[in-house]
Scaffold this motif. Structure first.
Motif, PDB file in Angstrom:
ATOM      1  N   PRO A  27       0.802  -1.231   0.000  1.00  0.00           N
ATOM      2  CA  PRO A  27       0.000   0.000   0.000  1.00  0.00           C
ATOM      3  C   PRO A  27       0.832   1.277   0.000  1.00  0.00           C
ATOM      4  O   PRO A  27       0.454   2.270   0.623  1.00  0.00           O
ATOM      5  N   PHE A  28       1.997   1.257  -0.674  1.00  0.00           N
ATOM      6  CA  PHE A  28       2.812   2.469  -0.736  1.00  0.00           C
ATOM      7  C   PHE A  28       2.078   3.531  -1.549  1.00  0.00           C
ATOM      8  O   PHE A  28       1.544   3.261  -2.631  1.00  0.00           O
ATOM      9  N   GLY A  29       2.067   4.727  -1.028  1.00  0.00           N
ATOM     10  CA  GLY A  29       1.348   5.801  -1.701  1.00  0.00           C
ATOM     11  C   GLY A  29      -0.128   5.816  -1.396  1.00  0.00           C
ATOM     12  O   GLY A  29      -0.861   6.648  -1.947  1.00  0.00           O
ATOM     13  N   GLY A  30      -0.576   4.911  -0.536  1.00  0.00           N
ATOM     14  CA  GLY A  30      -1.980   4.880  -0.165  1.00  0.00           C
ATOM     15  C   GLY A  30      -2.315   5.932   0.878  1.00  0.00           C
ATOM     16  O   GLY A  30      -1.469   6.722   1.310  1.00  0.00           O
ATOM     17  N   SER A  31      -3.562   5.941   1.297  1.00  0.00           N
ATOM     18  CA  SER A  31      -4.013   6.917   2.285  1.00  0.00           C
ATOM     19  C   SER A  31      -5.189   6.348   3.067  1.00  0.00           C
ATOM     20  O   SER A  31      -5.638   5.222   2.832  1.00  0.00           O
ATOM     21  N   LEU A  32      -5.680   7.154   3.996  1.00  0.00           N
ATOM     22  CA  LEU A  32      -6.844   6.768   4.805  1.00  0.00           C
ATOM     23  C   LEU A  32      -8.137   7.326   4.225  1.00  0.00           C
ATOM     24  O   LEU A  32      -9.155   7.361   4.920  1.00  0.00           O
ATOM     25  N   ALA A  33      -8.077   7.738   2.956  1.00  0.00           N
ATOM     26  CA  ALA A  33      -9.253   8.367   2.350  1.00  0.00           C
ATOM     27  C   ALA A  33     -10.449   7.422   2.303  1.00  0.00           C
ATOM     28  O   ALA A  33     -11.592   7.846   2.501  1.00  0.00           O
ATOM     29  N   ASN A  34     -10.195   6.139   2.048  1.00  0.00           N
ATOM     30  CA  ASN A  34     -11.305   5.184   1.991  1.00  0.00           C
ATOM     31  C   ASN A  34     -11.991   5.046   3.341  1.00  0.00           C
ATOM     32  O   ASN A  34     -13.221   4.970   3.431  1.00  0.00           O
ATOM     33  N   PHE A  35     -11.205   5.010   4.424  1.00  0.00           N
ATOM     34  CA  PHE A  35     -11.780   4.906   5.763  1.00  0.00           C
ATOM     35  C   PHE A  35     -12.563   6.172   6.107  1.00  0.00           C
ATOM     36  O   PHE A  35     -13.637   6.100   6.714  1.00  0.00           O
ATOM     37  N   ALA A  36     -12.017   7.335   5.700  1.00  0.00           N
ATOM     38  CA  ALA A  36     -12.731   8.590   5.950  1.00  0.00           C
ATOM     39  C   ALA A  36     -14.057   8.612   5.205  1.00  0.00           C
ATOM     40  O   ALA A  36     -15.078   9.074   5.742  1.00  0.00           O
ATOM     41  N   ALA A  37     -14.065   8.091   3.974  1.00  0.00           N
ATOM     42  CA  ALA A  37     -15.307   8.057   3.199  1.00  0.00           C
ATOM     43  C   ALA A  37     -16.343   7.151   3.846  1.00  0.00           C
ATOM     44  O   ALA A  37     -17.545   7.445   3.823  1.00  0.00           O
ATOM     45  N   VAL A  38     -15.871   6.027   4.427  1.00  0.00           N
ATOM     46  CA  VAL A  38     -16.796   5.127   5.110  1.00  0.00           C
ATOM     47  C   VAL A  38     -17.430   5.823   6.309  1.00  0.00           C
ATOM     48  O   VAL A  38     -18.654   5.739   6.533  1.00  0.00           O
ATOM     49  N   PHE A  39     -16.614   6.533   7.093  1.00  0.00           N
ATOM     50  CA  PHE A  39     -17.153   7.221   8.269  1.00  0.00           C
ATOM     51  C   PHE A  39     -18.051   8.386   7.873  1.00  0.00           C
ATOM     52  O   PHE A  39     -18.943   8.769   8.641  1.00  0.00           O
ATOM     53  N   TRP A  68     -14.245  -0.217  -4.888  1.00  0.00           N
ATOM     54  CA  TRP A  68     -13.688  -1.352  -4.171  1.00  0.00           C
ATOM     55  C   TRP A  68     -12.757  -0.930  -3.041  1.00  0.00           C
ATOM     56  O   TRP A  68     -12.605  -1.644  -2.055  1.00  0.00           O
ATOM     57  N   GLY A  69     -12.120   0.208  -3.171  1.00  0.00           N
ATOM     58  CA  GLY A  69     -11.296   0.696  -2.068  1.00  0.00           C
ATOM     59  C   GLY A  69     -12.132   0.958  -0.833  1.00  0.00           C
ATOM     60  O   GLY A  69     -11.759   0.590   0.286  1.00  0.00           O
ATOM     61  N   MET A  70     -13.297   1.557  -1.036  1.00  0.00           N
ATOM     62  CA  MET A  70     -14.195   1.817   0.084  1.00  0.00           C
ATOM     63  C   MET A  70     -14.786   0.513   0.615  1.00  0.00           C
ATOM     64  O   MET A  70     -14.978   0.349   1.826  1.00  0.00           O
ATOM     65  N   VAL A  71     -15.063  -0.429  -0.284  1.00  0.00           N
ATOM     66  CA  VAL A  71     -15.584  -1.721   0.139  1.00  0.00           C
ATOM     67  C   VAL A  71     -14.583  -2.438   1.037  1.00  0.00           C
ATOM     68  O   VAL A  71     -14.938  -3.001   2.082  1.00  0.00           O
ATOM     69  N   MET A  72     -13.310  -2.417   0.646  1.00  0.00           N
ATOM     70  CA  MET A  72     -12.288  -3.078   1.451  1.00  0.00           C
ATOM     71  C   MET A  72     -12.090  -2.371   2.785  1.00  0.00           C
ATOM     72  O   MET A  72     -11.885  -3.017   3.823  1.00  0.00           O
ATOM     73  N   ALA A  73     -12.149  -1.046   2.780  1.00  0.00           N
ATOM     74  CA  ALA A  73     -12.034  -0.308   4.040  1.00  0.00           C
ATOM     75  C   ALA A  73     -13.215  -0.636   4.954  1.00  0.00           C
ATOM     76  O   ALA A  73     -13.044  -0.832   6.173  1.00  0.00           O
ATOM     77  N   ALA A  74     -14.406  -0.709   4.379  1.00  0.00           N
ATOM     78  CA  ALA A  74     -15.585  -1.070   5.172  1.00  0.00           C
ATOM     79  C   ALA A  74     -15.457  -2.483   5.716  1.00  0.00           C
ATOM     80  O   ALA A  74     -15.815  -2.759   6.864  1.00  0.00           O
ATOM     81  N   SER A  75     -14.934  -3.399   4.889  1.00  0.00           N
ATOM     82  CA  SER A  75     -14.744  -4.778   5.339  1.00  0.00           C
ATOM     83  C   SER A  75     -13.745  -4.846   6.490  1.00  0.00           C
ATOM     84  O   SER A  75     -13.932  -5.626   7.432  1.00  0.00           O
ATOM     85  N   MET A  76     -12.704  -4.043   6.432  1.00  0.00           N
ATOM     86  CA  MET A  76     -11.733  -3.997   7.523  1.00  0.00           C
ATOM     87  C   MET A  76     -12.392  -3.515   8.813  1.00  0.00           C
ATOM     88  O   MET A  76     -12.151  -4.068   9.890  1.00  0.00           O
ATOM     89  N   LEU A  77     -13.229  -2.502   8.706  1.00  0.00           N
ATOM     90  CA  LEU A  77     -13.896  -1.979   9.897  1.00  0.00           C
ATOM     91  C   LEU A  77     -14.867  -2.995  10.486  1.00  0.00           C
ATOM     92  O   LEU A  77     -15.052  -3.048  11.706  1.00  0.00           O
TER      93      LEU A  77
END
Length: 279
Positions: A49-61, A243-252
């Motif tokens: 996940p180099f270059g990634g961010s927490l944007a997907n988790f923020a979108a879920v919240f 799918w990025g948001m889906v994976m972040a939601a799945s992690m939560l």
């Protein structure tokens, strides 16, 4: 000895390879949760996940339904675990410590109930909840979940209760303890591994359950986490699935399970093994 050492090494490598295959989907979910959708849709896979961010988790919240679904799932799951353990514990004590008419039939009924497919009871459950006004109701869903996990939980705890000799309580009573005190001070601590094992089963069943909730929780504001997560997977008419948001939601959704396992893991192994050899 050399041949035995080589054989052990080979089987160790095989076990590690199997574990890696089993763990890779979990890692892929974790990795993808930090990557933007553009990267995930690329034909070249990104394994770090180099270059990634927490944007997907923020979108879920930012989705107003997530916290509501989380609250419903936590409430229903904790209530199911508490009620199921209490009822199953009393049931296990009754069939292990006392002789009464219909005892064998009750034990047989516990096994037969486990053979019934859950899908075969959806219509009856829906009509029952509808008739008492408990559709889209946390209490109604808790009742259904508790009824689903109690039979197997009783059967699981029965082995642990039967494995603790009643003579231990009698010895405590000879030393001056009442029956209740003898049970709480002597027998109950010995049953802790069994309660943990049964609690893990009840927790997983309630937290991950999807189909019953789909039938009785039809309103958007009364969705549990598995139902809420389905909304992310389904593509809308105007956009593709993120799918990025889906994976972040799945992690939560998975994090509470991981935390729960970390808390109870010291007791869980002995509880599962003990339940297999007692009774």
């Amino acid at each position: 000895m050399r041949i035995k050492s080589i054989s052990t090494s080979v089987w160790t490598l095989v076990a590690l390879a199997v574990a890696a295959v089993w763990a890779f989907p979990v890692y892929w979910m974790f990795n993808s949760s930090f990557l933007p959708n553009v990267v995930l849709q690329s034909t070249t896979p990104t394994f770090l996940p180099f270059g990634g961010s927490l944007a997907n988790f923020a979108a879920v919240f930012d989705d107003g339904k997530f916290l509501a679904a989380l609250g419903i799932s936590v409430t229903v799951t904790l209530a199911t675990v508490a009620i199921a353990l209490f009822v199953a514990f009393l049931g296990a004590l009754a069939i292990s410590r006392f002789k009464f008419r219909g005892r064998k039939s009750f034990i047989l009924a516990l096994l037969l109930i486990q053979m019934l497919p859950a899908e075969g009871m959806f219509i009856a459950q829906y009509k029952m909840m509808s008739s008492v006004g408990m559709l889209n109701n946390i209490i109604g869903l808790t009742v259904l979940y508790t009824a689903a996990v109690v039979p197997f939980t009783i059967w699981m705890l029965r082995g642990f209760v039967a494995g603790v000799p009643a003579e231990l309580e009698e010895a405590g009573m000879i030393d001056g303890l009442s029956r209740t005190q003898a049970f709480l001070r002597i027998t109950f601590p010995l049953l802790a591994p069994g309660l943990v094992a049964a609690g893990v089963y009840a927790f997983l069943q309630a937290w991950n359950e999807f189909t019953v909730a789909l039938v009785v929780m039809t309103e958007d504001q009364m969705k549990t986490l598995p139902l809420w997560l389905r909304g992310f997977v389904q593509a809308s008419a105007t956009r593709e699935t993120d799918w990025g948001m889906v994976m972040a939601a799945s992690m939560l959704v998975a994090i509470p399970v991981i935390i729960f396992f970390m808390i109870v893991q010291s007791k869980m192994s002995s509880g599962l093994v003990g339940g297999a050899v007692k009774g």
